[in-house]
Design a protein around this motif. Sequence first.
Motif, PDB file in Angstrom:
ATOM      1  N   THR A   8       0.813  -1.220   0.000  1.00  0.00           N
ATOM      2  CA  THR A   8       0.000   0.000   0.000  1.00  0.00           C
ATOM      3  C   THR A   8       0.846   1.268   0.000  1.00  0.00           C
ATOM      4  OG1 THR A   8      -0.148  -0.143   2.416  1.00  0.00           O
ATOM      5  CG2 THR A   8      -1.977  -1.070   1.134  1.00  0.00           C
ATOM      6  N   TYR A   9       2.168   1.121   0.032  1.00  0.00           N
ATOM      7  CA  TYR A   9       3.095   2.242   0.027  1.00  0.00           C
ATOM      8  C   TYR A   9       2.777   3.224   1.157  1.00  0.00           C
ATOM      9  CZ  TYR A   9       3.421   0.538  -4.806  1.00  0.00           C
ATOM     10  OH  TYR A   9       3.551  -0.249  -5.933  1.00  0.00           O
ATOM     11  N   THR A  10       2.531   2.676   2.353  1.00  0.00           N
ATOM     12  CA  THR A  10       2.131   3.528   3.469  1.00  0.00           C
ATOM     13  C   THR A  10       2.903   3.196   4.745  1.00  0.00           C
ATOM     14  OG1 THR A  10       0.334   2.002   4.071  1.00  0.00           O
ATOM     15  CG2 THR A  10      -0.228   3.860   2.626  1.00  0.00           C
ATOM     16  N   LEU A  11       3.112   4.228   5.534  1.00  0.00           N
ATOM     17  CA  LEU A  11       3.567   4.082   6.915  1.00  0.00           C
ATOM     18  C   LEU A  11       2.479   4.674   7.786  1.00  0.00           C
ATOM     19  CD1 LEU A  11       6.995   4.980   8.507  1.00  0.00           C
ATOM     20  CD2 LEU A  11       4.892   5.924   9.461  1.00  0.00           C
ATOM     21  N   LYS A  12       2.075   3.948   8.799  1.00  0.00           N
ATOM     22  CA  LYS A  12       1.100   4.500   9.725  1.00  0.00           C
ATOM     23  C   LYS A  12       1.627   4.407  11.152  1.00  0.00           C
ATOM     24  CE  LYS A  12      -1.850   0.342   9.976  1.00  0.00           C
ATOM     25  NZ  LYS A  12      -3.208  -0.184   9.741  1.00  0.00           N
ATOM     26  N   LEU A  13       1.516   5.512  11.851  1.00  0.00           N
ATOM     27  CA  LEU A  13       1.819   5.557  13.277  1.00  0.00           C
ATOM     28  C   LEU A  13       0.492   5.416  14.005  1.00  0.00           C
ATOM     29  CD1 LEU A  13       3.597   6.080  15.773  1.00  0.00           C
ATOM     30  CD2 LEU A  13       3.291   8.537  15.363  1.00  0.00           C
ATOM     31  N   VAL A  14       0.305   4.274  14.636  1.00  0.00           N
ATOM     32  CA  VAL A  14      -0.958   3.971  15.297  1.00  0.00           C
ATOM     33  C   VAL A  14      -0.841   4.289  16.780  1.00  0.00           C
ATOM     34  CG1 VAL A  14      -2.640   2.166  15.834  1.00  0.00           C
ATOM     35  CG2 VAL A  14      -1.445   2.149  13.630  1.00  0.00           C
ATOM     36  N   LEU A  15      -1.732   5.159  17.263  1.00  0.00           N
ATOM     37  CA  LEU A  15      -1.807   5.515  18.676  1.00  0.00           C
ATOM     38  C   LEU A  15      -3.139   5.019  19.225  1.00  0.00           C
ATOM     39  CD1 LEU A  15      -0.447   9.187  18.426  1.00  0.00           C
ATOM     40  CD2 LEU A  15       0.830   7.074  18.811  1.00  0.00           C
ATOM     41  N   PHE A  35       1.456   8.210   6.409  1.00  0.00           N
ATOM     42  CA  PHE A  35       2.505   8.821   5.603  1.00  0.00           C
ATOM     43  C   PHE A  35       2.725   7.980   4.351  1.00  0.00           C
ATOM     44  CE2 PHE A  35       3.156   9.957   9.966  1.00  0.00           C
ATOM     45  CZ  PHE A  35       3.611  11.275   9.951  1.00  0.00           C
ATOM     46  N   LYS A  36       2.967   8.642   3.244  1.00  0.00           N
ATOM     47  CA  LYS A  36       3.302   7.923   2.022  1.00  0.00           C
ATOM     48  C   LYS A  36       4.772   7.495   2.077  1.00  0.00           C
ATOM     49  CE  LYS A  36       0.060  10.480  -0.911  1.00  0.00           C
ATOM     50  NZ  LYS A  36      -0.062  11.386  -2.089  1.00  0.00           N
ATOM     51  N   ILE A  37       5.071   6.396   1.403  1.00  0.00           N
ATOM     52  CA  ILE A  37       6.456   5.920   1.368  1.00  0.00           C
ATOM     53  C   ILE A  37       6.810   5.432  -0.033  1.00  0.00           C
ATOM     54  CG2 ILE A  37       6.521   5.248   3.804  1.00  0.00           C
ATOM     55  CD1 ILE A  37       6.158   2.328   2.850  1.00  0.00           C
ATOM     56  N   VAL A  38       8.090   5.308  -0.274  1.00  0.00           N
ATOM     57  CA  VAL A  38       8.620   4.629  -1.451  1.00  0.00           C
ATOM     58  C   VAL A  38       9.282   3.349  -0.955  1.00  0.00           C
ATOM     59  CG1 VAL A  38      10.355   4.724  -3.291  1.00  0.00           C
ATOM     60  CG2 VAL A  38       8.982   6.753  -2.747  1.00  0.00           C
ATOM     61  N   VAL A  39       9.078   2.244  -1.676  1.00  0.00           N
ATOM     62  CA  VAL A  39       9.629   0.953  -1.262  1.00  0.00           C
ATOM     63  C   VAL A  39      10.515   0.383  -2.366  1.00  0.00           C
ATOM     64  CG1 VAL A  39       7.647   0.470   0.220  1.00  0.00           C
ATOM     65  CG2 VAL A  39       7.652  -0.357  -2.148  1.00  0.00           C
ATOM     66  N   GLY A  40      11.118  -0.741  -2.099  1.00  0.00           N
ATOM     67  CA  GLY A  40      12.013  -1.375  -3.051  1.00  0.00           C
ATOM     68  C   GLY A  40      11.308  -1.852  -4.305  1.00  0.00           C
ATOM     69  N   ALA A  41      11.988  -1.769  -5.404  1.00  0.00           N
ATOM     70  CA  ALA A  41      11.469  -2.294  -6.669  1.00  0.00           C
ATOM     71  C   ALA A  41      11.465  -3.814  -6.624  1.00  0.00           C
ATOM     72  CB  ALA A  41      12.348  -1.804  -7.813  1.00  0.00           C
ATOM     73  N   PRO A  42      10.709  -4.472  -7.515  1.00  0.00           N
ATOM     74  CA  PRO A  42      10.669  -5.944  -7.519  1.00  0.00           C
ATOM     75  C   PRO A  42      12.051  -6.587  -7.615  1.00  0.00           C
ATOM     76  CG  PRO A  42       8.896  -5.095  -8.868  1.00  0.00           C
ATOM     77  CD  PRO A  42       9.719  -3.905  -8.457  1.00  0.00           C
ATOM     78  N   LYS A  47       3.926  11.634  -5.297  1.00  0.00           N
ATOM     79  CA  LYS A  47       2.693  11.861  -6.042  1.00  0.00           C
ATOM     80  C   LYS A  47       2.332  10.674  -6.928  1.00  0.00           C
ATOM     81  CE  LYS A  47       3.093  16.909  -6.203  1.00  0.00           C
ATOM     82  NZ  LYS A  47       3.245  18.108  -7.088  1.00  0.00           N
ATOM     83  N   LYS A  48       3.307   9.838  -7.202  1.00  0.00           N
ATOM     84  CA  LYS A  48       3.055   8.668  -8.043  1.00  0.00           C
ATOM     85  C   LYS A  48       2.215   7.644  -7.296  1.00  0.00           C
ATOM     86  CE  LYS A  48       7.536   9.231 -10.346  1.00  0.00           C
ATOM     87  NZ  LYS A  48       8.864   8.596 -10.594  1.00  0.00           N
ATOM     88  N   GLN A  49       1.327   6.967  -8.016  1.00  0.00           N
ATOM     89  CA  GLN A  49       0.479   5.959  -7.382  1.00  0.00           C
ATOM     90  C   GLN A  49       1.274   4.710  -7.017  1.00  0.00           C
ATOM     91  OE1 GLN A  49      -2.912   4.857  -9.728  1.00  0.00           O
ATOM     92  NE2 GLN A  49      -3.797   3.556  -8.124  1.00  0.00           N
ATOM     93  N   LYS A  50       2.133   4.272  -7.925  1.00  0.00           N
ATOM     94  CA  LYS A  50       2.967   3.099  -7.674  1.00  0.00           C
ATOM     95  C   LYS A  50       4.377   3.578  -7.336  1.00  0.00           C
ATOM     96  CE  LYS A  50       0.321   0.019 -10.681  1.00  0.00           C
ATOM     97  NZ  LYS A  50       0.380  -0.967 -11.804  1.00  0.00           N
ATOM     98  N   ARG A  51       4.829   3.205  -6.138  1.00  0.00           N
ATOM     99  CA  ARG A  51       6.092   3.748  -5.655  1.00  0.00           C
ATOM    100  C   ARG A  51       7.066   2.649  -5.227  1.00  0.00           C
ATOM    101  NH1 ARG A  51       2.051   6.933  -3.574  1.00  0.00           N
ATOM    102  NH2 ARG A  51       2.198   6.024  -1.485  1.00  0.00           N
ATOM    103  N   ALA A  52       7.108   1.564  -5.993  1.00  0.00           N
ATOM    104  CA  ALA A  52       8.097   0.505  -5.756  1.00  0.00           C
ATOM    105  C   ALA A  52       9.266   0.744  -6.693  1.00  0.00           C
ATOM    106  CB  ALA A  52       7.470  -0.869  -5.990  1.00  0.00           C
TER     107      ALA A  52
END
Length: 454
Positions: A263-270, A277-284, A357-362
């Motif tokens: 989901t390309y997301t980081l969430k801080l759960v309280l 927060f949006k994130i970029v992750v590793g490519a395949p 801003k990109k939808q796919k961020r791998a």
Amino acid sequence: MKIVEISFAASKQTLIWLFVLCVFFMPVGAMSKSYAPGKTIICNTSDTSITAQIAGQLNDKALNNGLYFPVSAKRFYEKRAFAPVWTVEQKDQNKTWAAMLLIDCVLQFGLRHEDYHPKELQYTTLHTILEQPGKVSNKQKARFEIFLTDAMLAFMNNLHFGKLNPYYPPAKIDRATINGFNSEEILTNALKLPAFMDAVVKVQPLNKEYAIFQHQLHLIKGLYEGDCYETPEADVRKIAVNMERLRWAEINDSTYIQINIPTYTLKLVLPDTTFNFKIVVGAPATPTPLMVSTLTDFATGTGAVNPKTNQRDKMIPYNLFFKQKTGNQKNGTYIYFMPGNKAGIELLGLSDKNLFKKQKRATSNGAIRIERGEELAKLLLTTAGNKTDIKSMHRALMDREIKVFQLKKPVPIRITYITTAIVDGQIVKYEDIYNLDSKVENQLYGLKPVNKTK
């Protein structure tokens, strides 16, 4: 009378029980040596009581090879002086039937029926044992006992840790208590309670996302009902795969960070809110790894050459970190979020606004690039009780100062790979970026991989 020599390098407690059994049931003079760890016990095997049969079979190598958790099963019965649990003649046999029902319909929990000794644990056999005990030998009863106990231990361990846990394989779980979890102790306590089934299934993760998946499975298949033996349909398998991954993640805290790759997301759960927060992750080709760790520190830094070591980024004494450039793009200032993990995998990132801003961020080389790093740092300082450090942290960023901030309360951090969610009762599927779902699905359900041809 048959005499057999048994050689042990066992615990003193095990040897004491075997000594008691031998002395109590054998004629005078039948034992030629006294017991001691590493020595030989010569024991009379003419005793056919179910207690003696359980003790003997638990030391049979061939039988143990067929158990999932042989060490745990032995410990369970040692604490009961090898007394039977499930096959005793009793007025209330509800817990025996409840145990059979749980392992018979494990599909309701995203697990597979074939993994819990179905050939050994036949209903017809149990009916005969409980209703016509004279027709079944104590040897057969002991075998049924042991396999049902092993099935329950496997079920509970699989519910808690997952069947395919990359951090805790069955052999490791079998040897010792892990993070306070001990399946044979929990089973022992559950047997004392009226709500036996509830006590058993409470070993599942407390995570809200997992609970939603579990509820959805019950809605689809019916609680403890329905066809328990067929391979489930695709949507059910998808939910099961992600329940398995959530078991690995050990998300049981009210405050935590979850980075989810698909989901390309980081969430801080309280306890009362969640920040995303949006994130970029590793490519395949360079995938971001999964992780179970704790965030203990973060630091500001320049990302440039360290004047003390003359090496880039060596000012941060961790092998594994998140790096986030903040503020002016030209000043090269970063915030490093540093989990206490020794995997040796470098995770670093940039703060290019267009990137998020990109939808796919791998697209990275395996790094985690976090959006709005300073905002996340402020939230962590507030959450951990370091609110007075916020101004100091901001000043360090503006001055391009290398400074470490240790959190007073470490925050659990998990990198997960969850490809499904339940939204308004409907299953939502995310892109399986690294094509991992089919592998887990095949392992969970014993399916053969599909050969894809062009």
